[in-house]
Design an enzyme around this catalytic site. Structure first.
Site: not given
Ligand code: CJW
Length: 840
Positions: A379, A570-571, A576, A678, A682
């Site tokens: 991701h 968004k975050r 971003k 995403t 929406k």
């Molecule tokens: O995934 C979405 C994408 C979006 C992307 C997000 C994402 O940024 O563009 O639409 C669905 O595919 N989230 C993370 N990577 N990419 C993500 C989320 C939580 C995380 C992490 C990465 C938590 C940790 C580390 C990396 C952690 O250690 O707690």
């Protein structure tokens, strides 16, 4: 398996009496009647019970009874079909609220509404009292939730496995413009949707040592000894499909101490010491880590990850052995694990361990089974989000898994050496172990080596993975790599959250779009129909009024619904580029102050999102937005020309109000950095237009709707990488009068009068030639595109036409399409319609 059976034979004889119950009524009268039963008899409520929570619980129990029948039927049907199954392993399921979605999918919207009215209750008020299940950070967790909805709707045997966090994503409060985090005790009043399944508890091991001995036949046998164990207790949540009788399962694990607590301590009178182990064990599932796109290397996080992987695999193996015995020859033909990023990738060495150490399978066979069962979704391209764990931590916490990872690596590097003899540098690059001074396990590489499929989440992202970040692996196994562009479920993100628009669409083209979103393309010709446009506009006005009301209540800022509603939620992350949005707002403010307001389009800008608690700059960006809002909204010269608001505590249920009320969706990340996005989908589905870079799924959105209905700006991913080496923001600032004035205003302390200098770090990052996000490089293009937006909005007829085209072209962005592709190309499941009574 499970609890001990009843000893007498009575049960077998009378089982049908207990399980084949007459179907419950799906009409308003039956629902009202059962509601009263649950209220009075089950919850014990009396005339003094007026809290909305009692009504909420009564309604959920009423619906749960109806779901329960369908849930059992679905599971029986899957069992009898002996079908192949998929397990979606994810550390996050960002479910939001459940009630409204359950009512919609059961086809009970009208009947429940009537039942509640007959009891003098208002359905909307009950639904809005539900606390969001915020068991995720952002897009990755919400994607998992949308996937579950689509899998159930497509009648695919898919089980979600996750963690039952006691505290979900923190609640965000804004005080003096700054983010404060508060714990989100979302289950304080219980969770009537979940069903505890204590009989399927699993034991999870940590720590200890790994030893090897020879068994009686002389074979080497590994033992993981002296471990500290924790129990994993499953809680099941039903996932109803859309009006199809199918109910799938989300199984969330909760940690508990083994009951062997320290009796000697207890007898010695140290009660608190004796229950310490219990507390430590329960810490594992206490709280969701609030990091989005950055790993922080905490041991507890690795504990959580292994806990999820081990509990889920043991659960699947338990069922396998129950039905098939210890013959694993068909296991990978019947089971597939989809890993939601690397977070659950301990599943790869853990499945090896279970097969070898618990079921005596040899390495070669265990590896064949594992690497044919696992599939990995990546991701992110951001290097800081790629998980790596210190080898030392791994050895302490999961010594037996580390042995297995080393063995996987040794065999893998042999394969690399055979393919590229003598290419030591390549072996070093591809090793699962990074040989830095503090050696690290590279979880993404482990996931790739152990999986038969590796996918990205949008076309650009998948391409950049294959030719950039994961190029070496793509060279080795090109066929493993594939793309699955994300989607969102139209049940929640159109039918559920925007009833006026949903009704207008259904009146025009029928209700088929709810389970076949491509049908929205039938709306396109209606964009030329003036009467339809008028109705579309009226419906959009309803959405904007609702959003304005939310902003008035939450931010004390008034948004005029005739203005352009410009939204970025968004975050908060530098990539971003909420900062680019800020620069544009300051530029508009500066134009107003200069009197450059001829042909002005009044604009209301909304931002919202959470910053990771340890991400300093992101938190400072929140402060900047709030300070800009204060200055702009408080300046009498601005009048109604510009409004700015920061919405606190952005979450799923807030987005359900935001996206129907948005005119302009901001998708302005540095090209090549947002894997997919995403939120963009929406907004589009609800008729917003997008201003965006060529990044993530924006590219596919623009291709679907046509360039003329999308406001494009900015460098491409290739240009970003080319220009990075010769990037001189100060020169760009000096050459652009508007930008120069914006930066001067920022530096003058105009937005930080009471706290001088607080934005210096932000300004420095923007002006740095090493700014990875190259915000200044895209300023001019962004401002020009925003001018086109403002001009376009003044021609309301043309704008509404474009709005209709956006909704009409959003069919591809349904998770029904995404899941159909996962299924066709990775999972290969056969849809299994639910049998028996109560199939609808
Ligand atoms: O995934 C979405 C994408 C979006 C992307 C997000 C994402 O940024 O563009 O639409 C669905 O595919 N989230 C993370 N990577 N990419 C993500 C989320 C939580 C995380 C992490 C990465 C938590 C940790 C580390 C990396 C952690 O250690 O707690």
């Amino acid at each position: 398996m499970g609890y001990p059976p009843l000893r007498s034979s009575v049960h077998a004889l009378h089982a049908p009496l207990l399980t084949d119950l007459p179907a419950l009524g799906m009409d308003a009268a039956s629902i009202a009647s059962d509601f009263r039963h649950h209220f009075a008899h089950n919850l014990g409520c009396d005339r003094h019970c007026t809290a909305v929570r009692y009504y909420y619980d009564s309604l959920v129990l009423t619906l749960r009874d109806r779901i329960m029948e369908r849930w059992k039927n679905t599971q029986y049907t899957y069992e009898e079909a002996d079908s192949r199954s998929v397990y979606y392993l994810s550390m996050e399921f960002l479910m939001g609220r459940t009630l409204g979605n359950a009512v919609l999918n059961l086809g009970l919207v009208d009947e429940v509404e009537r039942a509640m009215t007959s009891l003098g209750l208002i359905m909307e008020e009950i639904a809005e009292s539900e606390h969001d299940a915020g068991l995720g950070n952002g897009g990755l967790g919400r994607l998992a939730a949308c996937f579950l909805d689509s899998c159930a709707t497509l009648q695919l045997p898919v089980v979600g496995y996750g963690i039952r966090y006691v505290y979900g994503m923190f609640r965000q409060r804004i005080e003096n413009g700054r983010q404060l985090e508060e714990p989100d005790h979302w289950m304080r009043h219980g969770n009537p949707w979940e069903l505890k399944r204590a009989e399927f508890t699993q034991r999870i091991r940590f720590g200890g040592r790994s030893e090897v001995s020879r068994d009686s036949s002389g074979r080497l046998q590994a033992h993981w000894v002296d471990t500290q164990d924790v129990l994993a207790i499953p809680y099941d949540i039903p996932i109803p499909g859309y009006r199809n009788g199918t109910v799938n399962t989300l199984r969330l694990w909760s940690a508990a101490a083994t009951d062997e607590f320290d009796l000697s301590e207890f007898n010695a009178g140290s009660y608190t010491e004796s229950v310490r182990e219990k507390n430590v064990a329960e810490h594992i599932t206490m709280v969701l880590y609030p990091n989005d796109a950055s790993e922080n290397g905490k041991e507890l996080r690795l504990r959580q990850q292994y806990f999820l992987a081990s509990a889920s695999l043991q659960d699947v193996l338990r069922q396998w052995v129950h039905w098939h015995g210890r013959d694993f020859s068909e296991f990978s033909a019947k089971n597939c694990f989809q890993l939601n990023d690397t977070h659950p990738s301990c599943a790869i060495p853990e499945l090896m361990r279970l097969l070898m150490d618990e079921y005596d399978v040899g390495w070669e066979e265990a590896w064949a089974i594992t690497s044919r069962s696992m599939a990995y979704t990546n991701h992110t391209l951001l290097p800081e989000a790629l998980e790596r764990w210190p080898v030392r931590m791994f050895r302490q916490l999961l010594p037996r898994l580390l042995d297995i990872i080393f063995e996987i690596n040794a065999r893998f590097l042999t394969e690399v050496a055979q393919r590229w003899p003598g290419d030591i540098e390549r072996q070093r690059r591809m090793s699962l172990i990074e040989e830095t001074p503090v050696p690290m396990v590279r979880m993404a590489y482990l996931a790739i080596v152990g999986s038969f499929s590796v996918n990205g989440v949008a076309e650009l992202h998948s391409r950049l993975l294959a030719c950039g970040l994961l190029r070496d692996f793509h060279d080795l196994w090109p066929l493993k790599f594939n793309n699955k562009t994300n989607g969102v479920t139209q049940r929640r993100w159109l039918a559920g959250c925007n009833p006026p628009l949903a009704q207008l669409i259904t009146n025009a083209i029928g209700e088929g779009w709810v389970s076949d979103l491509d049908r929205l393309s039938m709306l396109a010709p209606l964009a030329e129909n003036a009467d339809f446009r008028a109705r579309w506009r009226a419906v959009r006005r309803i959405g904007k009024t609702r959003l304005a009301h939310l902003i008035q209540t939450e931010c004390r800022v008034s948004f005029d619904t005739s203005a352009l509603f410009d939204v970025q939620v968004k975050r908060i992350h530098e990539y971003k580029r909420q900062l680019l949005n800020c620069l544009h707002i300051i530029h508009l403010y500066d134009r107003i102050k200069r009197g450059d307001t001829s042909d002005w389009t009044p604009r209301c800008v909304l931002l919202g999102g959470k910053a990771a608690p340890g991400y300093r700059i992101a938190k400072r960006i929140i402060k900047l937005v709030n300070n800009i809002a204060k200055v702009v909204n408080g300046d009498p010269d601005v009048g109604g020309l510009l409004r700015v608001a920061f919405l606190p505590d952005y979450r799923v249920s807030a987005m359900e109000v935001i996206c129907p009320g948005t005119d302009l969706s901001e998708q302005i990340s540095t090209a090549g950095k947002e894997a997919s996005g995403t939120g963009n989908m929406k907004f589009m589905m609800n008729g917003a237009l997008t201003i965006g870079t060529l990044d993530g799924a924006n590219i596919e959105i623009r291709a679907a709707v046509g360039a003329e209905n999308f406001f494009l700006f900015g460098l491409t991913a290739e240009e970003v990488e080319e220009q990075r080496h010769a990037y001189h923001p100060d020169a760009i600032i000096a050459a652009d009068e508007d930008l120069f004035r914006v930066i001067k205003l920022l530096e003058s302390g105009h937005f930080s009068q009471f706290e001088p200098g607080i934005f210096q770090e932000i300004i420095d990052s923007l002006r740095s030639p090493h700014d990875p996000w190259m915000t200044i490089a895209d300023f001019r293009a962004f401002v020009n595109a925003q001018r086109q937006v403002a001009t376009a909005y003044r021609d309301q007829d043309a704008w509404i036409r474009m709005s209709i085209y956006n909704t009409a072209a959003s069919g591809r962005f349904s998770t029904d399409r995404t899941i159909a592709e996962y299924n066709r190309e990775i999972w290969r499941l056969t849809p299994i319609p639910a049998q028996g009574s109560n199939t609808l």
